[in-house]
Design an enzyme around this catalytic site. Structure first.
Site, PDB file in Angstrom:
ATOM      1  N   HIS A 391       0.797  -1.224   0.000  1.00 46.91           N
ATOM      2  CA  HIS A 391       0.000   0.000   0.000  1.00 46.91           C
ATOM      3  C   HIS A 391       0.830   1.275   0.000  1.00 46.91           C
ATOM      4  O   HIS A 391       0.275   2.348   0.229  1.00 46.91           O
ATOM      5  CB  HIS A 391      -0.919   0.037   1.228  1.00 46.91           C
ATOM      6  N   LYS A 582      -7.763  14.051   5.380  1.00 50.44           N
ATOM      7  CA  LYS A 582      -6.942  12.843   5.315  1.00 50.44           C
ATOM      8  C   LYS A 582      -5.847  12.965   6.358  1.00 50.44           C
ATOM      9  O   LYS A 582      -5.708  14.002   7.004  1.00 50.44           O
ATOM     10  CB  LYS A 582      -6.340  12.665   3.924  1.00 50.44           C
ATOM     11  N   ARG A 583      -5.078  11.912   6.510  1.00 49.32           N
ATOM     12  CA  ARG A 583      -3.955  11.941   7.444  1.00 49.32           C
ATOM     13  C   ARG A 583      -3.026  13.123   7.108  1.00 49.32           C
ATOM     14  O   ARG A 583      -2.777  13.413   5.942  1.00 49.32           O
ATOM     15  CB  ARG A 583      -3.196  10.613   7.326  1.00 49.32           C
ATOM     16  N   LYS A 588       1.110  14.458   1.380  1.00 43.24           N
ATOM     17  CA  LYS A 588      -0.275  14.777   1.013  1.00 43.24           C
ATOM     18  C   LYS A 588      -0.456  16.272   0.789  1.00 43.24           C
ATOM     19  O   LYS A 588      -1.471  16.711   0.266  1.00 43.24           O
ATOM     20  CB  LYS A 588      -1.230  14.248   2.078  1.00 43.24           C
ATOM     21  N   THR A 690      -8.468   6.576  -1.281  1.00 45.36           N
ATOM     22  CA  THR A 690      -9.862   6.151  -1.377  1.00 45.36           C
ATOM     23  C   THR A 690     -10.807   7.319  -1.083  1.00 45.36           C
ATOM     24  O   THR A 690     -11.949   7.307  -1.539  1.00 45.36           O
ATOM     25  CB  THR A 690     -10.177   4.997  -0.408  1.00 45.36           C
ATOM     26  N   LYS A 694     -14.574   8.404  -2.735  1.00 44.95           N
ATOM     27  CA  LYS A 694     -15.790   8.736  -1.981  1.00 44.95           C
ATOM     28  C   LYS A 694     -16.340  10.089  -2.412  1.00 44.95           C
ATOM     29  O   LYS A 694     -17.553  10.256  -2.607  1.00 44.95           O
ATOM     30  CB  LYS A 694     -15.486   8.740  -0.486  1.00 44.95           C
TER      31      LYS A 694
END
Length: 849
Positions: A391, A582-583, A588, A690, A694
């Site tokens: 992952h 998100k984290r 990111k 993911t 969504k």
């Protein structure tokens, strides 16, 4: 030959939920009882039974959890009927099964999903109304199950739903953490962690299976001996043992009567405490063993910055792998005895990321030491049973543990790992004679000042399948991170693009949109998401667009109310809701998002923002407690937000919100309300994502780089309905040499003004220097995330977003097309891909009652 299995308990019970058994003393078959009714009256009767008899309550108080717990138990009873039948069918057919091992399962709340899958929402809503209650208020009494952190755990939870919906015989194994990741609160804009006591009010969905407990060994040493047949054997002795006690959670499929099992292991001491120590007055020493044992499953992801934290992580990973494999072998032996010739044909273990990689040597140990197989026999079984999902593309996330730590903690497993590596190195040497550099690169043991066990390499060597989770990610694994292995075993490598379950992420969390979609195209999309494509012809329909916008506006109002409650910030629902949740991690690039917020602030202050649509930038996420830069980014976000949100010139035009304590339940509120989905990671760093799926499914438009599953999302929806920016993977690599952020800033007047505001202390006037590390990272030529390189492209793409949002009809058309194009991003499709290419399972057939 005499063998001694590790399991101190477990002769009773078999099957996916431990409801029956072939070993041990004969059981008494329960008489078949009539099925529980699914009516409002029956549910109300059962709820009140539990409320009065199990919890001793007489007066309903919505501030207490008892009505929620009573309802959950009534629903669990109905799940249990289906659970038992599912287990009996799996046992009866003796077909191939999968064990899914994951250190995370980010389940969120279970009640709403259970009612949806059992088709009980109407009956339960009526029951609650008879009690004068609002079902939404009852939902809010449930704690999010604290069993995961981010995308990895949420993906695993979606997999559970899809496997049950597809009737696949999959049992999932995880850890029952006493405390989840942590609860996040903010003090002066900084993250403060508090324990996530998610079990405080109990967890009514679980059933304890003490009879299936397994013994897990640590420490001690291995010794050689000769068995009665004269064969050289090894055993692990003088160990410090703990018990793994399973708690089973039902996983219902969507309206198909299938209920699979999530088995969560909890650590307890083999002895509660030392009575002699206690009587002697040494109270702390008396319970030391109990405390040490329970620490293993106390907290999700201990801080690995310390040696103790690293050891605890390895303990957790081995605890999960050993307990789960012993459970699998217990069930196998009860049915097949010690004959493992068909084991790999009828069992598969899917490793969800690198965390459970220690399952490879553990299965070898159990087969060698306890069931007497030869090395060749054990390796054949193991290497045909294990399958590995990777992952991450971040090298630091591919766990490696020191050989010394293995020697102290898991000495027998180290013996086996070294032998696996010896066999593997011979294979590499035979394939590339004399290529010592390649041998060193591929060795499971990394040489250096401290020898390390490369866990990802161990997983690859011991598995028959290795998959990435998006087309780009899988390609980069083959061509980069695992290139040597892909050249040796090209047949092992494959792609399985991630997805999300539409039951939770559209049907349950966005009932307004779900109803609108169903009215237009029918409800078949709940089990076949490709049917959403039938929405595309209506994308330009004026009346349908109007109803679509009304649903979105209603969802935005709901989110705005929650934001006002938890932050005090009021948002106008006519604003563009620009969302990044998100984290918190440098790759990111929440930092890039905030640089754009500062740019918009600067434009409005200079009178250059009249044509901009009002925008609310909403950011949420948690930083790992030991990740200093991520925590600094949270502080940075909140300092900028404090200035923007208190400036009268920004009122109704620009807001920046940090949503505290982001979790699954928060996402269920945020996702339906988002207009714009921020997926802006540095190209080549995000495996899949993911959240992007969504948001797309719920009609948000994506602004993003060509990273992870963004590539496939853009391909699905079309380039005209996706806001692309940023350097590609290849461009990123080419730009690394000679990367000069200061020159980039100097040549961009917008960027220069943003940096001037940051560097003059405008956002930290009373906290000099506190934001310096974050600001310095933007100018650093060693910034591996290359934030400055993508600033201009991001701003230009956001300008295209602003222009598009001003055209309401066209924006709505693009929104509808995003939902219509989401069909390929269901975990139903993902699980079919796993099953067709890796698992080869036959669907469960329940038969007659």
């Amino acid at each position: 030959m005499e063998v001694q299995p590790d399991a101190a308990h477990g002769s009773n019970g078999s099957g996916s939920n431990g409801s029956g058994g072939k070993g041990g003393s004969p059981g008494i078959e329960l008489l078949e009882t009539p099925p529980l009714e699914m009516t409002t009256d029956a549910l109300l009767r059962d709820v009140m039974h539990y409320f009065g008899h199990s919890f001793g309550q007489r007066v309903i108080n919505t501030g207490e959890p008892f009505i929620y717990q009573s309802l959950a138990l009534a629903v669990r009873d109905r799940l249990s009927e289906r659970w038992t039948r599912t287990s009996a069918a799996v046992e009866r057919d003796d077909r191939r099964q999968v064990a899914y091992l994951s250190l995370e399962f980010l389940l969120g709340r279970l009640l709403r999903n259970a009612l949806l899958n059992l088709d009980l929402q109407g009956a339960v809503n009526d029951a609650m109304e008879r009690l004068g209650l609002n079902l939404e208020d009852v939902y809010d009494r449930e704690h999010d199950a604290g069993l995961g952190n981010g995308g990895l755990g949420r993906l695993a939870a979606c997999f559970l739903d899809s496997c049950a919906t597809l009737r696949l015989p999959v049992i999932s194994y995880g850890i029952r953490y006493q405390y989840g990741m942590f609860r996040q609160r903010l003090e002066n804009g900084q993250q403060v962690e508090a324990p996530d006591s998610w079990l405080l009010d109990g967890f009514p969905w679980e059933i304890k299976r003490l009879q299936l407990a397994q013994t897990i060994r640590f420490g001690g040493h291995s010794e050689a001996y000769t068995d009665g047949a004269g064969h050289a054997r090894y055993r692990w002795v003088n160990t410090h043992d703990v018990l793994a006690v399973p708690f089973d959670v039902p996983v219902p499929g969507y309206r198909n009567d299938i209920v699979n099992t999530l088995r969560l292991w909890s650590a307890v001491a083999t002895d509660e405490f030392d009575l002699e120590e206690f009587n002697a007055g040494s109270y702390a020493d008396a319970v030391a063993a109990k405390n040490a044992a329970e620490n293993i499953t106390m907290v999700l992801y201990p801080n690995a910055e310390t040696e103790n934290g690293q050891e605890l992580r390895l303990r957790q990973q081995y605890f999960l792998a050993s307990a789960s494999l012993q459970d699998m072998l217990r069930e196998w032996v009860e049915r097949h005895g010690d004959d493992f010739s068909e084991f790999a044909d009828k069992r598969c273990v899917q490793l969800n990321d690198t965390h459970p990689a220690v399952a490879v040597p553990e299965l070898m140990r159990l087969l060698l030491d306890h069931y007497g197989l030869t090395w060749s026999e054990a390796w054949t079984v193991t290497s045909r049973t294990m399958a590995y999902t990777n992952h991450t593309l971040l090298p630091e996330a591919l766990e490696a543990w020191s050989v010394d730590m293995f020697r102290n903690l898991l000495p027998r497993l180290l013996d086996i790992i070294l032998e696996i590596n010896a066999h593997f190195i011979k294979t590499v040497g035979d394939r590339w004679p004399g290529d010592s550099e390649r041998v060193a690169r591929m060795s499971i043991i990394e040489e250096g000042p401290t020898q390390m066990v490369r866990m990802a390499y161990l997983a690859i060597v011991g598995s028959f399948s290795v998959n990435g989770v998006a087309e780009l990610h899988s390609r980069l694994l083959r061509e980069g991170l695992f290139r040597d292995f892909a050249e040796l075993w090209p047949h092992k490598f494959n792609n399985k693009t991630n997805g999300v379950t539409q039951r939770r992420w559209l049907a349950a969390c966005n009932p307004g949109l779900a109803t609108l979609v169903t009215e237009k195209i029918g409800d078949g999309w709940t089990t076949d998401l490709e049917q959403l494509a039938a929405l595309a012809p209506y994308a330009g329909d004026t009346e349908f667009q109007k109803r679509w916008r009304h649903v979105k506006y209603t969802n935005k109002k709901r989110l705005a109310r929650q934001i006002a409650r938890c932050t005090g910030i009021s948002l106008d629902c006519g604003m563009l809701f620009d969302v990044q949740v998100k984290r918190i991690h440098e790759y990111k690039r929440q930092l890039l998002n905030v640089l754009h917020a500062v740019h918009l602030y600067d434009r409005i202050r200079r009178g250059d923002g009249d044509e901009l649509p009002p925008r609310a930038i909403i950011i949420g996420g948690k930083a790992a407690p030991g990740y200093a830069m991520a925590k600094s980014i949270i502080k940075f976000i909140n300092n900028v937000a404090a200035v923007i949100n208190t400036d009268p010139a920004m009122q109704g035009r620009l807001a920046l919100v940090f949503y505290p304590d982001y979790n699954v339940s928060a996402m269920e509120l945020i996702c339906p309300a988002a207009d714009l989905s921020e997926q802006i990671s540095t190209a080549g760093k995000e495996a899949s994502g993911t959240g992007n799926m969504k948001f797309m499914m719920n009609g948000a438009l994506t602004i993003g780089t060509l990273d992870g599953a963004n590539v496939e999302i853009r391909e699905a929806v079309g380039a005209d309905n996706f806001f692309l920016f940023g350097l590609t993977v290849e461009e990123i690599e080419a730009a690394r040499d000679g990367y000069d952020p200061t020159a980039i800033i100097a040549h961009d007047s917008d960027f220069s003004r943003v940096m001037k505001l940051l560097e003059c202390g405008h956002f930290n006037r009373f906290e000099p220097g506190i934001l310096d590390p974050v600001i310095a990272s933007v100018r650093s030529p060693h910034d591996v995330w290359m934030t400055a390189a993508d600033f201009r492209g991001f701003v230009d793409a956001q300008n295209r977003v602003a222009e598009a949002y001003m055209d309401s009809a066209n924006w709505t058309r693009m929104s509808i097309l995003n939902t219509a194009s989401a069909g390929r991003f269901s975990t139903d499709r993902t699980m079919r891909d796993y099953n067709n290419d890796i698992w080869k399972l036959e669907p469960i057939e329940l038969g007659g009652r």
